[in-house]
Design a protein around this motif. Structure first.
Motif, mmCIF file in Angstrom:
data_model
loop_
_atom_site.group_PDB
_atom_site.id
_atom_site.type_symbol
_atom_site.label_atom_id
_atom_site.label_comp_id
_atom_site.label_asym_id
_atom_site.label_seq_id
_atom_site.Cartn_x
_atom_site.Cartn_y
_atom_site.Cartn_z
ATOM 1 N N TRP A 251 -50.036 84.577 114.913
ATOM 2 C CA TRP A 251 -50.816 83.848 115.914
ATOM 3 C C TRP A 251 -50.236 84.057 117.314
ATOM 4 C CZ3 TRP A 251 -49.213 80.514 111.619
ATOM 5 C CH2 TRP A 251 -50.217 80.274 110.684
ATOM 6 N N PRO A 252 -50.788 84.958 118.122
ATOM 7 C CA PRO A 252 -50.357 85.074 119.522
ATOM 8 C C PRO A 252 -51.006 83.952 120.336
ATOM 9 C CG PRO A 252 -51.598 87.022 118.788
ATOM 10 C CD PRO A 252 -51.787 85.962 117.775
ATOM 11 N N ILE A 253 -50.205 83.187 121.097
ATOM 12 C CA ILE A 253 -50.747 82.044 121.838
ATOM 13 C C ILE A 253 -50.365 82.087 123.323
ATOM 14 C CG2 ILE A 253 -50.840 80.548 119.807
ATOM 15 C CD1 ILE A 253 -48.240 79.217 120.824
ATOM 16 N N GLY A 254 -49.976 83.255 123.816
ATOM 17 C CA GLY A 254 -49.538 83.353 125.203
ATOM 18 C C GLY A 254 -50.644 83.772 126.155
ATOM 19 N N PRO A 255 -50.286 83.961 127.431
ATOM 20 C CA PRO A 255 -48.960 83.731 128.004
ATOM 21 C C PRO A 255 -48.654 82.235 128.129
ATOM 22 C CG PRO A 255 -50.276 85.221 129.386
ATOM 23 C CD PRO A 255 -51.199 84.549 128.425
ATOM 24 N N LEU A 256 -47.537 81.810 127.548
ATOM 25 C CA LEU A 256 -47.207 80.391 127.527
ATOM 26 C C LEU A 256 -46.990 79.824 128.920
ATOM 27 C CD1 LEU A 256 -44.879 80.372 124.408
ATOM 28 C CD2 LEU A 256 -47.173 79.389 124.586
ATOM 29 N N SER A 257 -46.599 80.671 129.868
ATOM 30 C CA SER A 257 -46.385 80.186 131.235
ATOM 31 C C SER A 257 -47.655 79.587 131.819
ATOM 32 C CB SER A 257 -45.895 81.322 132.135
ATOM 33 O OG SER A 257 -46.828 82.386 132.171
ATOM 34 N N ARG A 486 -55.961 77.364 115.235
ATOM 35 C CA ARG A 486 -55.699 77.826 113.866
ATOM 36 C C ARG A 486 -54.330 77.359 113.370
ATOM 37 N NH1 ARG A 486 -57.974 82.929 116.184
ATOM 38 N NH2 ARG A 486 -60.174 82.934 115.590
ATOM 39 N N ILE A 487 -53.342 77.306 114.261
ATOM 40 C CA ILE A 487 -52.018 76.810 113.865
ATOM 41 C C ILE A 487 -52.124 75.347 113.436
ATOM 42 C CG2 ILE A 487 -49.689 76.255 114.696
ATOM 43 C CD1 ILE A 487 -49.999 78.693 116.612
ATOM 44 N N ILE A 488 -52.842 74.564 114.213
ATOM 45 C CA ILE A 488 -53.009 73.146 113.888
ATOM 46 C C ILE A 488 -53.792 72.981 112.586
ATOM 47 C CG2 ILE A 488 -54.059 70.977 114.665
ATOM 48 C CD1 ILE A 488 -53.394 71.891 117.550
#
Length: 510
Positions: A251-257, A486-488
């Motif tokens: 699961w890519p969830i970025g860019p976190l910044s 999807r993570i949740i």
């Protein structure tokens, strides 16, 4: 630090525990993960230590004041038991190379204290649905399995780097190479690049680290899935290949910044700024668009005065009409010699340049219209912040994942120019003569990055396009936005479909 409130005890929400690695470059993105998960409907418990909590206190206060369901828990770090100085709870507080191994080994002792907390204290009146942990926390696998809690690994570096290390290990490439500085291609990499053994050799694979290495790879293998600080559109082919290689959800969830939307949040990302942000913004506002070269080498890299002098000479002698610079010098408070030289340098470059001593609000700076280039150590947080801001880079890697990140930026994405560093320098070691970069090379790369022309404009265009894709990834309906959901859903699946304490078979998620 308790932070308890009714909204943190909601049994109908997925409860996710986050355990970051104790280095500023690892803490920062994990705080962003906490913010994004809580904003997306999860309850979050963030486990850290007293020293690390104090360092991110402004961010903690901001999250708690926002009433997001995030609880920050401080667990004492066993510094004394590991033979470490009191308060040595973060990698950038390690003062000697001899202390790095005791610090890493102390993590397993810390893990025992985390396990004790999870088994004797109910963090939110609701058991944990899963743990998301930094990959450097090799001890989490054993603790999570003993408590029957599904665990998801968080990789801070780029997928490009993680996939490369996986492929190098899979093919046992480094064992067949004797010359540390022989160029070779990483096998099976979708975008093949040339690197050197010295640039990609990981500390955990060196002699003397066998026990830690065994635990690291065991935990890596047992994880239910992978979370990454990147986005689909940036590393599509690498992510596809990595998913096939490990056979797990990624699961890519970025860019976190980009979790930090407003100016205050951007200014606080990391630690409290060492400069008045109003003064800084006023200086940047006085500069033309794309006219400032921002120079910063992250929270761990340190330059001796001989290297600082070379950097200064390169910035001062850059002849481009667009040669203003903003330089972050963390070394200023370490030496009277450095401070004396800096004061003279500032006097000579008054008007053209600004020096920040200590910590700078990097995300805020990169997002300013005046910044047209970024000289960086290629740490993934910094690299991704520049990508999100659409800023071209001058790449100067030092250690770890940074040389592979340089190859991604320069050779694959083609939004950067290499300074020319070849020899890795570990952050607690002294810089060797071979690792030094001369002022003339600094000057050349500044002029090339800041100059116009067809090549320069094409680089800028590509950077701007990636910045736009980055922003869309975290907007509603974007690839990273959907992966957060999807993570949740994964965590909620643990809650709804099984009795507490049982792990759903991996095959249901693959």
């Amino acid at each position: 630090m308790d932070g308890s409130s009714n909204h943190i005890s909601d049994p109908n929400k997925a409860h996710i525990i986050l355990i970051p690695f104790m280095a500023q470059g690892h803490m920062i993105p994990m705080v962003d993960v906490a913010h994004l998960l809580a904003s997306s409907g999860a309850v979050v418990t963030f486990i850290t230590t007293p020293v690390n909590a104090a360092r991110i206190r402004p961010i903690i206060d901001r999250i708690e004041n926002s009433h997001l369901p995030v609880r920050f828990i401080q667990i004492p770090f066993p510094s004394a038991d590991a033979g470490l100085p009191a308060g040595c709870e973060n990698v950038d507080l390690i003062s000697s190379p001899d202390l790095f191994k005791p610090f890493i080994e102390a993590l397993s002792l810390f893990g025992e204290q985390v396990k004790h907390y999870l088994t004797t204290t109910n963090p939110t009146d609701v058991p944990a649905d899963c743990i998301i942990f930094d990959s450097m926390n090799y001890w989490v696998g054993a603790v999570a399995e003993s408590l029957d809690i599904p665990h998801i690994i968080f990789y801070g570096p780029s997928c490009f780097y993680i996939l490369s290390t996986h492929l190098l290990k899979k093919h046992q490439v480094l064992k067949s190479i004797d010359d540390d500085y022989e160029l070779f291609k990483v096998p099976e990499l979708p975008e093949p690049v040339e690197v050197m053994k010295a640039q990609v050799m990981r500390w955990m694979d060196r002699p003397g680290w066998e026990k830690v290495s065994e635990e690291y790879y065991k935990t890596e293998k047992s994880a239910c899935g992978v979370v990454m600080n990147t986005f689909e559109e940036l590393e599509m082919s690498g992510l596809d290949k990595f998913r096939k290689e490990i056979g797990k959800k990624v699961w890519p969830i970025g860019p976190l910044s980009l979790a930090n939307k407003d100016m205050d949040s951007k200014a606080m990302r990391g630690k409290a700024s060492s400069i008045d942000t109003r003064l800084l913004l006023s200086w940047l506002d006085s500069k033309a668009p794309n006219s400032v070269m921002f120079v910063s080498f992250g929270s761990l890299s340190r330059n001796p005065i001989s290297q600082l002098v070379q950097i200064g000479q390169g910035l001062e002698s850059a002849s481009s009409s667009q040669s203003s610079f903003l330089w972050v010098v963390k070394e200023a408070d370490k030496s009277e010699e450095v401070e004396n030289w800096l004061s003279e340098f500032e006097e000579r470059t008054k008007g053209r340049g600004m020096v920040i001593r200590g910590w700078a609000p990097q995300a805020m700076i990169l997002g300013h219209v005046a910044v047209g280039g970024f000289m960086t150590h290629c740490g993934w947080n910094s690299t991704l912040e520049a990508i999100a801001a659409g800023v071209v880079m001058a790449t100067w890697p030092r250690f770890g994942d940074q040389f592979m990140n340089e190859r991604l930026v320069v050779d694959v994405l083609r939004i950067g120019v290499a300074v020319g560093a070849k020899v890795p320098i570990f952050f607690v070691d002294k810089m060797s003569e071979e690792a030094m970069v001369k002022g003339e090379e600094v000057r050349k790369v500044v002029e090339k990055v800041m100059a116009g022309g067809e090549e320069g404009e094409e680089r800028r265009k590509r950077a701007r396009e990636l910045g736009e894709k980055a922003r869309k990834a975290l907007e509603k309906g974007g690839s990273s936005f959907e992966n957060l959901k999807r993570i949740i859903q994964f965590a909620e699946g643990e809650n709804k479909h099984l009795e507490r304490g049982l792990i759903k078979p991996l095959s249901l998620f693959l």
